[in-house]
Design a protein around this motif. Structure first.
Motif, mmCIF file in Angstrom:
data_model
loop_
_atom_site.group_PDB
_atom_site.id
_atom_site.type_symbol
_atom_site.label_atom_id
_atom_site.label_comp_id
_atom_site.label_asym_id
_atom_site.label_seq_id
_atom_site.Cartn_x
_atom_site.Cartn_y
_atom_site.Cartn_z
ATOM 1 N N ALA A 91 -0.656 -9.062 -3.863
ATOM 2 C CA ALA A 91 0.292 -7.960 -3.686
ATOM 3 C C ALA A 91 -0.206 -6.687 -4.361
ATOM 4 N N ILE A 92 -0.800 -6.826 -5.541
ATOM 5 C CA ILE A 92 -1.278 -5.640 -6.261
ATOM 6 C C ILE A 92 -2.544 -5.088 -5.611
ATOM 7 N N GLN B 103 -1.138 -15.298 -8.925
ATOM 8 C CA GLN B 103 -0.130 -15.289 -7.863
ATOM 9 C C GLN B 103 0.256 -13.866 -7.441
ATOM 10 N N ASP B 104 0.136 -12.920 -8.375
ATOM 11 C CA ASP B 104 0.547 -11.547 -8.079
ATOM 12 C C ASP B 104 -0.602 -10.699 -7.557
ATOM 13 N N LEU C 191 4.907 -7.157 -14.932
ATOM 14 C CA LEU C 191 4.693 -6.678 -13.579
ATOM 15 C C LEU C 191 5.301 -5.292 -13.377
ATOM 16 N N SER D 296 0.678 1.898 -12.039
ATOM 17 C CA SER D 296 -0.082 2.134 -10.818
ATOM 18 C C SER D 296 0.486 3.350 -10.106
ATOM 19 N N LEU E 46 3.307 -1.931 -12.138
ATOM 20 C CA LEU E 46 3.706 -1.095 -11.007
ATOM 21 C C LEU E 46 3.943 0.342 -11.452
ATOM 22 N N LYS F 25 -3.546 -5.228 -2.578
ATOM 23 C CA LYS F 25 -3.342 -4.583 -1.279
ATOM 24 C C LYS F 25 -2.885 -3.137 -1.405
ATOM 25 N N SER F 26 -2.416 -2.757 -2.589
ATOM 26 C CA SER F 26 -1.999 -1.367 -2.762
ATOM 27 C C SER F 26 -3.205 -0.446 -2.880
ATOM 28 N N GLY F 27 -4.388 -1.006 -3.115
ATOM 29 C CA GLY F 27 -5.575 -0.164 -3.245
ATOM 30 C C GLY F 27 -5.830 0.298 -4.660
ATOM 31 N N ALA F 28 -5.031 -0.209 -5.615
ATOM 32 C CA ALA F 28 -5.181 0.245 -7.001
ATOM 33 C C ALA F 28 -6.396 -0.382 -7.683
#
Lengths: 422, 318
Positions: free
Chosen positions: A114-115, A110-111, A89, A96, A93, A117-120
């Motif tokens: 969160a990832i 599960q992750d 992870l 990204s 990050l 939503k960053s738009g990546a």
């Protein structure tokens, strides 16, 4: 004149040095350049970067083989980066932030919220990837706010393993309700053998084993102080305090639980279905059955938590590469890939239409497959608030199982800290 | 950088006549200043980038709402003291401060006293002493992740070798829940950390003992000093400089130690072995609350805990 030149050369050198250092440390966010493409424009993409965390055998080779096969079919070579899951992870990050994410990125379901939503990540529909080979329940693993960001070719869940010989010896049937689970587990406990093993570890694995109990009792992860949540936790506490399960469950992950079951130190195991590959691969294969997780009352339905990894498409800004990455994802999600991965790794293909074909080969997975079809994603309700709730849940499980707190206290603390983190 | 240095060195001793004529005395001194800075700047830039920047960034992140999205978008709104309030309101915070203190103090006392005793023991010459002393370094050579896995199986309540041994000797009747009881786990973690830290202490203290001249002991024994007296009057005072360094290094290593606890208990059971560095790690990489994580990291005055951790859990589901 010579000196002027000399000085400017020195300054130039110093500037070069500074720039080099700055370039090395250029991970401070902001707007870095997109990942440079080694291929020319147009459709001349010759290789794709793919990252995953399958570093252990046999998964490393199984996934590697799958990627190579898919790469060949679309005419690119795969540059694979397999990073250990503990570092995975932070690597995602970091990449990204420096805009150097690979073309196809595997992310634990599960992750994913969160990832994403960053738009990546691009939604897969934006890249024209069809999702029709992935059944509804498994598709939820990669869905965030109604948009599909990742496709899981296979999925797994929690099931109950029972040792047939031990059950027969005690003249018992596999338990189907919580009461039966308690009495069977107690009856099977003798000497240094425990009736049942399950994980109450302080990481996602403890939560994973608790969720089918919580959900089958009608509870939900967004109401942790509900009566259903309490009854489900009380079941785990009772199993440990009655001696039918070891106090060491607080240290066991699914793999440890599988070991206990394999070595006959536990007669039943409530754990991830993937442990099957270990049981079947053992030198003296165990005579066991897979049954569905017991429910509170006869007639209740089981709802199981789905586990799995989704393959996603990070944005790179390079159209040719993005198109090639989308083709690769389509291949990863195809029926052929699903069947081959599922069979090798003892998981369930994402496409329900493959069930008959799959169960012909592995009939003992019937209950397992059914559990996946009725299962749901752990992040479906809470999305990116799930990680904090996950922590709240396993903390509560540990406090209650070790007797630090009562079930009521543990769960009201959990509900409070989950609410605070939202 | 080597190129810059050698180029400058070649030219400094022989300033060209042209420059002297053009600049005069004042700017000559200015140029000398410039040379001085030219030597210092690379080091300054290095320190600023790799030491000052992370520390400042770490502190600043403590005031930001830093999430996974922040890594991609670069946006992390400042939220003042909100992270601090959250941390102090967290019921797990003060226990983790206490655990950190106990873990550090217990580990240092154990490592140092056993280490010193062993160093004194190995100072005497006896057959195979050298071999034994090198074998003693083994725990240090093992990667922490390996030694914690080893100890986890040794300390297993039902089938661990430690309980089996104690039962066979007759010390206990039922297995001790070394790592699965909240009231014992911290002690067990300290025991393992002591085991890991002994070789380091022995190696440095043994080195320090070698520097004490043998004649002093001979003179003391002529004066009738016994072993205790000569330890207090000769060994301890002369070993003090080494002791200071050893204890300081051990305090630093122990305070920021994450991997031993991650490997053994992941801070559990029920948070009973959670320290500031481990909770910082979990807050950041498990709950994605990086701002909170940084705040805790700052509390434990360590840099953001290393992300090396191979036992981090996610279900081994497919």
């Amino acid at each position: 004149m010579a000196d002027v030149l000399g000085r400017s050369r020195r300054i130039a050198l110093a500037v070069t040095a500074v720039t080099a250092v700055a370039a090395l440390s250029a991970c401070g966010g902001g707007s870095g350049p997109a990942a440079s493409s080694d291929a020319s424009g147009g459709s001349g993409v010759t290789s794709l970067r793919v990252a995953d965390y399958y570093t252990d055998e046999p998964a490393f080779s199984i996934i590697g083989g799958m990627l190579d096969t898919c790469g060949q079919s679309i005419g690119v070579t795969i540059e694979r980066e397999a990073v250990p899951s503990g570092d995975y992870l932070s690597k995602v990050l970091q990449q990204s932030s420096s805009r150097t994410l690979p073309d196809v990125q595997m992310i634990d379901a599960q992750d994913l919220p969160a990832i994403s939503k960053s738009g990546a990540l691009s939604p897969v529909s934006e890249r024209g990837v069809a999702t029709d080979t992935v059944g509804e329940s498994v598709l939820s693993l990669g869905t965030v706010d109604g948009e599909v960001y990742g496709l899981a070719p296979t999925a797994g869940t929690i099931v109950l393993f029972v040792n047939n010989a031990m059950l027969a010896e005690a003249g018992l049937q596999a338990p189907t309700t919580w009461d039966e689970l308690q009495s069977t587990a107690k009856a099977l406990t003798s000497g240094d053998r425990y009736g049942i093993a399950f994980s109450t570890k302080n990481d996602g694995q403890g939560t994973y084993a608790y969720l089918p109990l919580l959900w089958s009792a009608g509870g939900s992860e967004d109401a942790l102080d509900s009566a259903a949540a309490k009854s489900a936790l009380q079941l785990e506490v009772d199993l440990v305090s009655s001696g039918a399960a070891s106090q060491s469950t607080v240290q066991w992950g699914n793999s440890d639980v599988g070991d206990q079951f394999l070595t006959g130190k536990a007669a039943m195991a409530l754990t991830s279905g993937t442990q099957m590959s270990k049981l079947d691969g053992a030198e003296t294969p165990l005579d066991y059955s897979i049954v569905s997780v017991p429910v509170p009352q006869a007639g209740d339905t089981v709802v199981s938590p789905l586990g799995g990894e989704t393959w996603t498409l990070p944005r790179s800004g390079d159209q040719a590469r993005e198109a090639a990455a989308a083709e690769l994802l389509s291949c990863i999600a195809s029926n052929d890939t699903q069947l081959s991965l599922a069979e090798q790794r003892r998981v369930v293909p994402a496409n329900p239409e493959l069930d008959t074909q799959y169960l012909e080969k592995l009939p003992k997975l019937t209950e397992y497959v059914a559990a996946v079809r009725d299962g749901r994603s752990r992040t479906a309700i809470l999305q990116d608030a799930w990680p904090a709730t996950n922590t709240a849940i396993f903390t509560a499980i540990q406090s209650a199982v070790t007797g630090q707190a009562t079930v009521d206290e543990a769960l009201s603390t959990a509900a409070a800290s989950a609410a605070a983190a939202k | 950088m080597t190129a810059t240095t050698s180029a400058a060195r070649a030219e400094v001793p022989a300033p060209s006549p042209a420059s002297v004529r053009r600049g005069g005395a004042g700017s000559g001194r200015g140029r000398l200043e410039l040379y001085r800075w030219a030597f210092v700047v690379p080091a300054l830039v290095y320190v600023a980038l790799f030491f000052a920047f992370p520390v400042v960034k770490n502190a600043v992140m403590g005031f930001q709402d830093y999430t996974t999205a922040s890594f991609y978008t670069g946006e992390a709104p400042f939220i003042g003291l909100e992270n601090y309030r959250t941390i102090f309101a967290n019921p797990g915070f003060w226990p983790s401060v206490a655990h950190t203190a106990l873990f550090t103090a217990g580990s240092i006392v154990g490592q140092f006293s056993i280490g010193l005793a062993m160093a004194l023991f190995f100072r005497r010459r006896f057959p195979l002493g050298g071999v034994l002393r090198s074998l003693l370094l083994l725990p240090w050579l093992l990667p922490v992740i390996v030694s914690t896995a080893l100890w986890r199986s040794l300390m297993d309540q039902d089938s661990g070798a430690l309980n089996a041994f104690l039962k066979a000797v007759g010390v206990i009747d039922t297995g001790i829940p070394w790592l699965s009881s909240p009231s014992i786990a911290l002690t067990s973690v300290i025991i393992v950390n002591i085991w890991v830290g002994i070789p380091f202490n022995v190696a440095l203290l043994y080195g320090g003992l070698q520097d004490i001249p043998e004649e002093l002991y001979e003179a003391a024994s002529i004066d009738g000093a016994g072993p205790v007296r000569s330890f207090l009057a000769i060994t301890w005072p002369l070993l003090r400089p080494t002791v200071n360094v050893v204890v300081l290094l051990c305090v630093i290593y122990t305070l920021r130690s994450v991997d031993i606890i991650l490997g053994l208990t992941r801070g559990g059971p029920a948070g009973s072995t959670q320290t500031l560095p481990t909770s910082s790690y979990f807050q950041s990489f498990q709950d994605f609350q990086f701002g909170l994580g940084r705040r805790r990291a700052t509390c434990s005055s360590s840099s953001p805990s290393s992300s090396r951790c191979c036992t981090c859990g996610r279900p081994d589901a497919p």
